[in-house]
Design an enzyme around this catalytic site. Sequence first.
Site, mmCIF file in Angstrom:
data_model
loop_
_atom_site.group_PDB
_atom_site.id
_atom_site.type_symbol
_atom_site.label_atom_id
_atom_site.label_comp_id
_atom_site.label_asym_id
_atom_site.label_seq_id
_atom_site.Cartn_x
_atom_site.Cartn_y
_atom_site.Cartn_z
ATOM 1 N N GLY A 45 55.414 53.442 53.492
ATOM 2 C CA GLY A 45 55.255 54.433 52.433
ATOM 3 C C GLY A 45 54.245 55.479 52.844
ATOM 4 N N GLN A 50 48.080 62.089 51.816
ATOM 5 C CA GLN A 50 47.731 61.486 53.111
ATOM 6 C C GLN A 50 47.931 62.447 54.282
ATOM 7 O OE1 GLN A 50 50.047 57.649 52.344
ATOM 8 N NE2 GLN A 50 48.353 56.947 53.609
ATOM 9 N N CYS A 92 46.662 50.201 54.629
ATOM 10 C CA CYS A 92 47.006 51.600 54.357
ATOM 11 C C CYS A 92 46.879 52.405 55.651
ATOM 12 C CB CYS A 92 46.045 52.149 53.303
ATOM 13 S SG CYS A 92 46.268 53.887 52.929
ATOM 14 N N LEU A 93 47.806 53.327 55.861
ATOM 15 C CA LEU A 93 47.749 54.172 57.074
ATOM 16 C C LEU A 93 46.482 55.016 57.093
ATOM 17 C CD1 LEU A 93 51.471 55.406 57.185
ATOM 18 C CD2 LEU A 93 50.413 53.657 58.639
ATOM 19 N N HIS A 134 50.849 51.331 45.201
ATOM 20 C CA HIS A 134 49.956 51.804 46.260
ATOM 21 C C HIS A 134 50.110 53.326 46.435
ATOM 22 C CE1 HIS A 134 47.910 51.281 50.299
ATOM 23 N NE2 HIS A 134 48.464 52.478 50.420
ATOM 24 N N GLU A 135 51.363 53.787 46.476
ATOM 25 C CA GLU A 135 51.608 55.227 46.669
ATOM 26 C C GLU A 135 51.212 56.021 45.429
ATOM 27 O OE1 GLU A 135 51.951 56.026 49.629
ATOM 28 O OE2 GLU A 135 52.540 54.049 50.343
ATOM 29 N N HIS A 138 47.654 56.769 45.482
ATOM 30 C CA HIS A 138 47.307 57.910 46.345
ATOM 31 C C HIS A 138 47.379 59.220 45.557
ATOM 32 C CE1 HIS A 138 46.588 56.326 50.314
ATOM 33 N NE2 HIS A 138 47.734 55.682 50.365
HETATM 34 ZN ZN ZN Z 1 48.085 54.106 51.614
#
Ligand code: ZN
Length: 169
Positions: A45, A50, A92-93, A134-135, A138
Amino acid sequence: MIRPILKFGEAPLHVRAVEVGELTPEIQKLIDDMIETMYAAPGIGLAAPQIGVSLRIFVIDLSLGHKPTDLMVFINPEFIELEGMQLEEEGCLSVPGFNATVARPMRAVVRGLDRTGTLRTVAGTDLLARAFQHEMDHLDGKLFLDRVRGIKRDLIVKKIRKMARAGKW
Ligand SMILES: [Zn+2]
């Protein structure tokens, strides 16, 4: 185009993103870039903040690009149902190298526009429900770390700050 993924500490990750107005060619390009960046990472995702764009868009693909029908794009999403509870490890990225256990509802129903401007409602459980939340976090300027309490969070933040001082973050 693959875009650089911002990391914990960079401003767009920590502010609330704004609603998307018209689905212009620029927005379509942004969505293409988000999908490409997510697959390249690879991640399941990615949210627009991000890659430094403070707009309410996220993309999810639990198959990592292996099943085209798994790719979902949500624009201006909202939850219409959240229920139950699950406790799982999350990463998380934007916080590479760190994981923590996060409690979240087990089931989530999200409603938002797809990239054609059609309103879609999708229900998810387990990992998909977790990815939705999670998204969505963000888009509200929140990272999974903000849902981790106490010593565990402090420890991770301390390590990140130390890495940042050493120019390694
Ligand atoms: Zn994330």
